[in-house]
Design a protein around this motif. Structure first.
Motif, mmCIF file in Angstrom:
data_model
loop_
_atom_site.group_PDB
_atom_site.id
_atom_site.type_symbol
_atom_site.label_atom_id
_atom_site.label_comp_id
_atom_site.label_asym_id
_atom_site.label_seq_id
_atom_site.Cartn_x
_atom_site.Cartn_y
_atom_site.Cartn_z
ATOM 1 N N SER A 149 0.692 -1.310 -0.500
ATOM 2 C CA SER A 149 0.132 -0.265 0.069
ATOM 3 C C SER A 149 1.349 1.222 -0.197
ATOM 4 C CB SER A 149 -0.874 -0.022 1.689
ATOM 5 O OG SER A 149 -0.151 0.180 2.406
ATOM 6 N N VAL A 150 0.035 2.407 -0.802
ATOM 7 C CA VAL A 150 0.936 3.506 -0.795
ATOM 8 C C VAL A 150 0.339 4.775 0.803
ATOM 9 C CG1 VAL A 150 1.779 4.986 -1.937
ATOM 10 C CG2 VAL A 150 2.276 2.842 -2.860
ATOM 11 N N GLY A 151 0.731 5.150 0.537
ATOM 12 C CA GLY A 151 -0.544 6.091 1.907
ATOM 13 C C GLY A 151 -0.644 6.325 3.570
ATOM 14 N N THR A 152 -0.841 6.036 3.983
ATOM 15 C CA THR A 152 -1.466 6.095 5.985
ATOM 16 C C THR A 152 -1.098 4.641 6.322
ATOM 17 O OG1 THR A 152 -1.637 8.283 6.755
ATOM 18 C CG2 THR A 152 -1.941 6.512 7.781
ATOM 19 N N VAL A 153 -0.389 4.252 6.547
ATOM 20 C CA VAL A 153 -0.709 2.860 7.011
ATOM 21 C C VAL A 153 -1.346 2.848 7.889
ATOM 22 C CG1 VAL A 153 0.429 0.524 8.329
ATOM 23 C CG2 VAL A 153 1.809 2.073 6.189
ATOM 24 N N ASN A 154 -2.794 2.194 7.196
ATOM 25 C CA ASN A 154 -4.357 1.196 8.764
ATOM 26 C C ASN A 154 -4.610 0.390 7.731
ATOM 27 O OD1 ASN A 154 -6.101 2.979 6.366
ATOM 28 N ND2 ASN A 154 -5.086 4.507 7.304
ATOM 29 N N SER A 155 -5.822 0.022 8.682
ATOM 30 C CA SER A 155 -6.376 -1.237 8.207
ATOM 31 C C SER A 155 -7.516 -0.443 6.991
ATOM 32 C CB SER A 155 -7.354 -1.673 9.282
ATOM 33 O OG SER A 155 -7.733 -0.743 9.588
ATOM 34 N N SER A 156 -7.839 0.572 6.883
ATOM 35 C CA SER A 156 -8.134 0.387 5.849
ATOM 36 C C SER A 156 -8.003 0.334 4.324
ATOM 37 C CB SER A 156 -9.331 1.944 5.502
ATOM 38 O OG SER A 156 -8.006 2.518 5.606
ATOM 39 N N LEU A 157 -6.721 0.962 4.283
ATOM 40 C CA LEU A 157 -5.888 0.984 2.975
ATOM 41 C C LEU A 157 -4.864 -0.439 2.792
ATOM 42 C CD1 LEU A 157 -4.380 4.642 3.884
ATOM 43 C CD2 LEU A 157 -6.374 3.921 2.325
ATOM 44 N N VAL A 158 -4.892 -1.072 3.371
ATOM 45 C CA VAL A 158 -3.921 -2.359 3.782
ATOM 46 C C VAL A 158 -4.768 -3.556 3.254
ATOM 47 C CG1 VAL A 158 -2.222 -3.972 5.121
ATOM 48 C CG2 VAL A 158 -2.391 -1.068 5.027
ATOM 49 N N SER A 159 -4.817 -4.218 2.658
ATOM 50 C CA SER A 159 -5.643 -5.610 2.169
ATOM 51 C C SER A 159 -4.762 -6.587 3.198
ATOM 52 C CB SER A 159 -5.423 -5.680 0.989
ATOM 53 O OG SER A 159 -6.201 -6.917 0.443
ATOM 54 N N VAL A 160 -5.637 -7.218 4.139
ATOM 55 C CA VAL A 160 -4.386 -8.580 4.323
ATOM 56 C C VAL A 160 -4.303 -9.515 3.829
ATOM 57 C CG1 VAL A 160 -5.119 -10.370 6.671
ATOM 58 C CG2 VAL A 160 -5.281 -7.899 6.674
#
Length: 229
Positions: free
Chosen positions: A148-159
């Motif tokens: 991911s690119v941008g702030t690391v948070n659960s809404s942007l990172v696909s587990v």
């Protein structure tokens, strides 16, 4: 008849590459594609052949590693621009080979090795970039990719994507890695939360998350060293 498009159709490596793939081309044809054109006296195929004849090192693709500016300029049809192109190609191939071999021999068993390996490529980025590094049984890197690119948070990172890619790369262990553009590698609450989520998910399929490293300005933070994972 110097340019590729001026060659008879059956001799045009561009067209053959499109139809059959670049792997179908000979060494001479591959070099001809990169050179793009010959001269009014020497077509590009013949020019590529002359270059690959080498200079006492034998014919073939490895001959580009033995050329220098003087030797290339002595070949009819090679000017300074083409000479630089060929030398740059040789240097590019050497660097790719060296880095591939480094990856094969290096072990990511300690956080400082991982941080030193990646820090120069990501510490100057202006936005956060989360990467995952896939490791084999000896903790040697298999490959890596940006998640991911941008702030690391659960809404942007696909587990889910992390699980799929880890299985696809036959990873035994993985390392998470991201940068903090501020220069301070201290993890945020979001960093800690997403790390725990990913760790739990990977554990469910038998893959170990051995560390999450945050790169700052010439410094790093290791979740492993701090006992978070």
């Amino acid at each position: 008849m110097g340019k590729i498009k001026e060659l008879p159709l059956e001799q045009r490596p561009y067209d053959r590459a499109v139809e059959y793939g670049v792997e179908s081309l000979t060494d001479v044809e591959l070099l001809a594609v990169l050179l793009r054109s010959g001269t009014k006296d020497v077509n590009v195929i013949n020019l590529a052949y002359k270059i690959l004849e080498g200079n006492g090192e034998g014919f073939g693709i490895n001959s580009i590693f033995h050329h220098n500016m003087e030797k290339l300029l002595s070949i009819k049809g090679v000017g300074k621009v083409k000479a630089v192109q060929i030398l740059a190609l040789g240097e590019f191939c050497k660097r790719a080979w060296e880095r591939k071999n480094i990856k094969k021999s290096i072990s990511f068993a300690s956080p400082d090795v991982v941080a030193n390996y990646y820090k120069e490529s990501i510490r100057h980025l202006e936005v956060e970039e989360l990467r995952i590094v896939f490791l084999d049984t000896r903790q040697r890197p298999i490959s890596d990719m940006v998640i991911s690119v941008g702030t690391v948070n659960s809404s942007l990172v696909s587990v889910r994507e992390i699980l799929i890619e880890s299985l696809k790369h036959l990873a035994v262990n993985v390392i998470l890695l991201h940068n903090h553009p501020s220069g301070d590698p201290s993890p945020s609450k979001a960093d800690i939360d997403i790390t725990k989520d990913i760790n739990k998910a990977l554990d469910s399929i038998g893959i170990e998350l051995i560390d999450h490293i945050v790169i700052g300005d010439n410094c790093y933070y290791s979740f492993k060293e701090q006992g978070i994972i």
